[in-house]
Write a protein that holds these residues in place. Structure first.
Motif, PDB file in Angstrom:
ATOM      1  N   LEU A 121      -9.827  -5.440   7.049  1.00  0.00           N
ATOM      2  CA  LEU A 121      -9.225  -5.658   8.366  1.00  0.00           C
ATOM      3  C   LEU A 121      -8.776  -7.109   8.516  1.00  0.00           C
ATOM      4  CD1 LEU A 121     -11.611  -3.602  10.689  1.00  0.00           C
ATOM      5  CD2 LEU A 121      -9.279  -3.027  10.030  1.00  0.00           C
ATOM      6  N   ASP A 122      -9.586  -8.021   7.990  1.00  0.00           N
ATOM      7  CA  ASP A 122      -9.219  -9.444   8.008  1.00  0.00           C
ATOM      8  C   ASP A 122      -7.944  -9.663   7.193  1.00  0.00           C
ATOM      9  OD1 ASP A 122      -9.499 -12.216   8.499  1.00  0.00           O
ATOM     10  OD2 ASP A 122     -10.489 -12.488   6.576  1.00  0.00           O
ATOM     11  N   PHE A 123      -7.850  -9.012   6.044  1.00  0.00           N
ATOM     12  CA  PHE A 123      -6.662  -9.107   5.188  1.00  0.00           C
ATOM     13  C   PHE A 123      -5.429  -8.581   5.920  1.00  0.00           C
ATOM     14  CE2 PHE A 123      -3.780  -6.889   2.248  1.00  0.00           C
ATOM     15  CZ  PHE A 123      -3.421  -7.932   1.393  1.00  0.00           C
ATOM     16  N   ILE A 124      -5.576  -7.447   6.596  1.00  0.00           N
ATOM     17  CA  ILE A 124      -4.462  -6.848   7.336  1.00  0.00           C
ATOM     18  C   ILE A 124      -3.968  -7.797   8.425  1.00  0.00           C
ATOM     19  CG2 ILE A 124      -3.839  -4.994   8.960  1.00  0.00           C
ATOM     20  CD1 ILE A 124      -5.743  -3.171   7.289  1.00  0.00           C
ATOM     21  N   CYS A 125      -4.921  -8.386   9.171  1.00  0.00           N
ATOM     22  CA  CYS A 125      -4.561  -9.286  10.272  1.00  0.00           C
ATOM     23  C   CYS A 125      -3.940 -10.587   9.768  1.00  0.00           C
ATOM     24  CB  CYS A 125      -5.795  -9.616  11.111  1.00  0.00           C
ATOM     25  SG  CYS A 125      -6.469  -8.203  12.003  1.00  0.00           S
ATOM     26  N   THR A 126      -4.341 -11.015   8.586  1.00  0.00           N
ATOM     27  CA  THR A 126      -3.930 -12.333   8.090  1.00  0.00           C
ATOM     28  C   THR A 126      -2.700 -12.285   7.193  1.00  0.00           C
ATOM     29  OG1 THR A 126      -6.270 -12.976   8.134  1.00  0.00           O
ATOM     30  CG2 THR A 126      -4.757 -14.418   6.938  1.00  0.00           C
ATOM     31  N   TYR A 127      -2.611 -11.285   6.328  1.00  0.00           N
ATOM     32  CA  TYR A 127      -1.585 -11.307   5.278  1.00  0.00           C
ATOM     33  C   TYR A 127      -0.495 -10.250   5.403  1.00  0.00           C
ATOM     34  CZ  TYR A 127      -4.793 -14.536   3.019  1.00  0.00           C
ATOM     35  OH  TYR A 127      -5.599 -15.609   2.759  1.00  0.00           O
ATOM     36  N   VAL A 128      -0.738  -9.177   6.136  1.00  0.00           N
ATOM     37  CA  VAL A 128       0.292  -8.141   6.270  1.00  0.00           C
ATOM     38  C   VAL A 128       1.331  -8.591   7.296  1.00  0.00           C
ATOM     39  CG1 VAL A 128       0.758  -5.768   6.989  1.00  0.00           C
ATOM     40  CG2 VAL A 128      -1.264  -6.267   5.619  1.00  0.00           C
ATOM     41  N   LYS A 129       2.608  -8.485   6.928  1.00  0.00           N
ATOM     42  CA  LYS A 129       3.681  -8.835   7.845  1.00  0.00           C
ATOM     43  C   LYS A 129       3.997  -7.621   8.709  1.00  0.00           C
ATOM     44  CE  LYS A 129       8.321 -10.799   8.082  1.00  0.00           C
ATOM     45  NZ  LYS A 129       9.512 -11.238   7.323  1.00  0.00           N
ATOM     46  N   PHE A 130       3.840  -7.766  10.019  1.00  0.00           N
ATOM     47  CA  PHE A 130       4.033  -6.641  10.923  1.00  0.00           C
ATOM     48  C   PHE A 130       5.499  -6.571  11.343  1.00  0.00           C
ATOM     49  CE2 PHE A 130      -0.395  -6.627  10.694  1.00  0.00           C
ATOM     50  CZ  PHE A 130      -0.864  -5.428  11.203  1.00  0.00           C
ATOM     51  N   SER A 131       6.286  -5.950  10.468  1.00  0.00           N
ATOM     52  CA  SER A 131       7.709  -5.747  10.727  1.00  0.00           C
ATOM     53  C   SER A 131       8.114  -4.397  10.161  1.00  0.00           C
ATOM     54  CB  SER A 131       8.538  -6.857  10.077  1.00  0.00           C
ATOM     55  OG  SER A 131       8.486  -6.764   8.664  1.00  0.00           O
ATOM     56  N   VAL A 132       9.216  -3.863  10.663  1.00  0.00           N
ATOM     57  CA  VAL A 132       9.735  -2.577  10.192  1.00  0.00           C
ATOM     58  C   VAL A 132      10.025  -2.629   8.694  1.00  0.00           C
ATOM     59  CG1 VAL A 132      11.824  -1.149  10.272  1.00  0.00           C
ATOM     60  CG2 VAL A 132      10.653  -1.775  12.390  1.00  0.00           C
ATOM     61  N   GLU A 133      10.522  -3.788   8.239  1.00  0.00           N
ATOM     62  CA  GLU A 133      10.883  -3.928   6.838  1.00  0.00           C
ATOM     63  C   GLU A 133       9.665  -3.897   5.914  1.00  0.00           C
ATOM     64  OE1 GLU A 133      13.870  -5.237   9.522  1.00  0.00           O
ATOM     65  OE2 GLU A 133      11.815  -5.972   9.325  1.00  0.00           O
ATOM     66  N   SER A 134       8.519  -4.334   6.415  1.00  0.00           N
ATOM     67  CA  SER A 134       7.312  -4.436   5.579  1.00  0.00           C
ATOM     68  C   SER A 134       6.420  -3.202   5.662  1.00  0.00           C
ATOM     69  CB  SER A 134       6.512  -5.674   5.982  1.00  0.00           C
ATOM     70  OG  SER A 134       7.262  -6.848   5.760  1.00  0.00           O
ATOM     71  N   ILE A 135       6.302  -2.635   6.834  1.00  0.00           N
ATOM     72  CA  ILE A 135       5.395  -1.485   7.007  1.00  0.00           C
ATOM     73  C   ILE A 135       6.189  -0.196   6.827  1.00  0.00           C
ATOM     74  CG2 ILE A 135       3.681  -0.390   8.497  1.00  0.00           C
ATOM     75  CD1 ILE A 135       3.159  -3.008   9.806  1.00  0.00           C
ATOM     76  N   ASN A 136       6.328   0.195   5.559  1.00  0.00           N
ATOM     77  CA  ASN A 136       7.056   1.420   5.221  1.00  0.00           C
ATOM     78  C   ASN A 136       6.113   2.616   5.172  1.00  0.00           C
ATOM     79  OD1 ASN A 136       5.631   0.944   2.851  1.00  0.00           O
ATOM     80  ND2 ASN A 136       7.395   0.047   1.818  1.00  0.00           N
ATOM     81  N   ILE A 137       6.619   3.751   4.741  1.00  0.00           N
ATOM     82  CA  ILE A 137       5.813   4.982   4.735  1.00  0.00           C
ATOM     83  C   ILE A 137       4.558   4.856   3.860  1.00  0.00           C
ATOM     84  CG2 ILE A 137       5.791   7.434   4.088  1.00  0.00           C
ATOM     85  CD1 ILE A 137       8.708   7.574   5.042  1.00  0.00           C
ATOM     86  N   PRO A 138       4.650   4.344   2.609  1.00  0.00           N
ATOM     87  CA  PRO A 138       3.425   4.188   1.807  1.00  0.00           C
ATOM     88  C   PRO A 138       2.402   3.252   2.467  1.00  0.00           C
ATOM     89  CG  PRO A 138       5.370   4.013   0.401  1.00  0.00           C
ATOM     90  CD  PRO A 138       5.857   3.991   1.817  1.00  0.00           C
ATOM     91  N   THR A 139       2.876   2.174   3.104  1.00  0.00           N
ATOM     92  CA  THR A 139       1.958   1.246   3.777  1.00  0.00           C
ATOM     93  C   THR A 139       1.294   1.909   4.971  1.00  0.00           C
ATOM     94  OG1 THR A 139       3.328  -0.637   3.108  1.00  0.00           O
ATOM     95  CG2 THR A 139       1.759  -1.016   4.882  1.00  0.00           C
ATOM     96  N   ILE A 140       2.056   2.704   5.713  1.00  0.00           N
ATOM     97  CA  ILE A 140       1.484   3.436   6.855  1.00  0.00           C
ATOM     98  C   ILE A 140       0.369   4.363   6.377  1.00  0.00           C
ATOM     99  CG2 ILE A 140       1.959   5.181   8.621  1.00  0.00           C
ATOM    100  CD1 ILE A 140       4.781   3.953   8.864  1.00  0.00           C
ATOM    101  N   LYS A 141       0.589   5.039   5.236  1.00  0.00           N
ATOM    102  CA  LYS A 141      -0.451   5.921   4.677  1.00  0.00           C
ATOM    103  C   LYS A 141      -1.730   5.145   4.385  1.00  0.00           C
ATOM    104  CE  LYS A 141      -0.020   9.215   1.748  1.00  0.00           C
ATOM    105  NZ  LYS A 141       0.272  10.001   0.527  1.00  0.00           N
ATOM    106  N   LYS A 142      -1.585   3.960   3.826  1.00  0.00           N
ATOM    107  CA  LYS A 142      -2.759   3.131   3.513  1.00  0.00           C
ATOM    108  C   LYS A 142      -3.458   2.674   4.791  1.00  0.00           C
ATOM    109  CE  LYS A 142      -0.721   1.377  -0.785  1.00  0.00           C
ATOM    110  NZ  LYS A 142      -0.160   0.188  -1.472  1.00  0.00           N
TER     111      LYS A 142
END
Length: 483
Positions: free
Chosen positions: A107-128
């Motif tokens: 959860l810390d990794f998600i909050c810190t390193y994942v870019k919350f944009s349409v371009e970054s959060i695609n279908i495979p990322t949503i599944k994860k």
């Protein structure tokens, strides 16, 4: 023949019109998601992480799980849910402790390193992300839950609630409830994002496949199976590493040539429509004082963290001094406290780092006074977190300007504490002898918690100030927002 030609042109015109509408809908939805929904999604993950960390620390404090000594050294490069396999009952503390620790780190990794944009959060990322969301069922944290991890964690939490102060019990219960609420909001946004990404994928296929020079339109027009075969034929070469989703390809064909294609196209556009909030002329007056008091309550949730930090500082000071207090030294401390005399000064020279100015400075800190101040903060916040306490009721009776002034003071003080604790953590690690290094208790996780809570408090203060500024501007224009 002429009628047939006209009919074909009408069909082509309708298809082109739908494609243009689809492009515009995708464009508008992208902007809406990036500026509205995805920032909310990040906020909810921040809230979930804070709550999970509170519970994790409560379990560690009660020695129900053993903290992973290599936790901070583990390198996370991708989103991955903790294991869910069975384990022996006598291994619960170790197994669930490790899985829950990995969950908190993720959860810390998600909050810190994942870019919350349409371009970054695609279908495979949503599944994860959905796999992470389902790792622990916060809306059903019970001893008879069918999920192995949730049932194991519920057992440990049940033990953690026994014989603890009311403030700790409230913190655990509140963290579980807020985790459940956060996941509900996360699931709602991810569902909307999933629908969007599917339609975005389908548009990409339409643009890249149907307009490609190697796509045989004549053959594709023969039947649905022919069109499917033609798409499959050139998909790998045209779409590269983009996954082939057969169900979405079937939807495209249905929307392009199905018997109910117009209804299907309308349904797609409706799904992508951005629902604008209607401006209501008459508004209920916002309770700005409640927002301020909510900010004070947020910062008061630092109580258990400060209690644990103070204990760690006392431990680290003892390790650094190289000895534990004798019975007579403890007796002298008791008499000193009875007489109201302060502990003798122990000065540490902390290295204070200013990341904005990229400078370092030395600050002499009496560690005993510093620990005492943190203990006082923990005690004060421990009372203030209870909204029914006389202290909170007294604060509620103040004018808004007084509450804001007091809140500003608390934010400033806690930001200073955060800076000093960061320096203290480095000081103990750098000054302890190598043989005692394992005895030093790190503060990194506590620092993250404190920072998150202070940031959340500042955000609520900012919300209050924005509303006040808007109300002032409305007054200058002679507009009232009250009913």
């Amino acid at each position: 023949m002429i009628l047939g030609y006209i009919a074909d042109n009408i069909v082509m015109s309708e298809d082109a019109n739908f494609l243009e509408q689809l492009k515009e809908a995708i464009k508008n939805k992208t902007a809406y998601l990036n500026t509205n929904e995805l920032p909310k999604l990040l906020d909810q993950y921040h809230l979930l992480h804070t709550c999970v960390k509170n519970i994790y620390e409560a379990l560690v404090k009660k020695a129900l799980i053993t903290p992973d000594p290599y936790k901070l050294e583990k390198k996370i490069s991708d989103i991955k849910a903790p294991e869910e396999g069975p384990y022996a009952e006598n291994e619960r503390a170790m197994v669930i402790g490790a899985r829950f620790s990995d969950y908190e780190s993720m959860l810390d990794f998600i909050c810190t390193y994942v870019k919350f944009s349409v371009e970054s959060i695609n279908i495979p990322t949503i599944k994860k992300l959905m796999e992470i969301n389902n790792a622990f069922q916060w809306n059903n944290m019970t001893l008879n839950n069918a999920r192995v991890n949730t049932r194991g964690l519920a057992t440990l939490i049940n033990e953690a609630k026994k014989n603890v102060p009311q403030i700790t019990l409230s913190l655990i219960n509140d963290s579980i409830a807020k985790s459940s609420e956060a996941l509900d909001q996360i699931a709602k946004i991810l569902r909307d994002l999933t629908d969007f990404q599917k339609e975005s994928y389908k548009l990409e296929v339409r643009l890249n496949i149907f307009e490609h020079p190697t796509y045989n339109k004549t053959k594709a027009e023969e039947s649905e199976d022919s069109q499917l075969s033609e798409i499959r034929r050139i998909f790998p070469a045209v779409m590269g590493k983009t996954p082939y989703y057969s169900d979405l390809i079937s939807e495209i064909i249905s929307e392009e040539r199905g018997s109910n294609k117009q209804a299907s196209q309308k349904a797609v556009l409706k799904k992508l429509a951005v629902v604008q909030e209607v401006n209501v002329q008459q508004k209920v007056k916002i309770d700005t004082k409640s927002i301020l008091l909510g900010a004070m309550h947020t910062i008061a949730t630092l109580a258990p963290t400060y209690t644990e930090v103070a204990e760690k500082l006392v431990n680290n000071k003892t390790v650094l001094s190289g000895k534990k207090k004798t019975f007579f030294e403890k007796l002298k401390d008791i008499f000193r406290q009875m007489l109201g005399k302060p502990d003798p000064a122990i000065i540490y020279n902390f290295i204070i780092v200013d990341p904005k100015k990229e400078t370092k400075s030395v600050k002499a800190v009496d560690i005993n006074v510093f620990i005492s101040n943190i203990e006082k903060k923990a005690s004060f916040f421990g009372v203030l977190i209870n909204k029914n306490s006389p202290e909170f009721k007294k604060l509620s009776s103040f004018q808004e300007t007084e509450i804001l002034e007091y809140l500003n003071k608390q934010v400033t003080e806690n930001q200073e504490i955060l800076t000093l604790l960061d320096a203290a953590d480095e000081y103990f690690k750098n000054n302890v002898v190598s043989m005692d290094r394992s005895k030093i208790k790190g503060l990194k996780m506590d620092l993250v918690t404190i920072k998150n809570i202070v940031v959340k408090t500042v955000q609520k203060r900012g919300e209050y100030l924005s509303i006040i500024e808007e109300q002032e501007q409305m007054k200058k224009l002679g507009i009232s927002d009250e009913i």
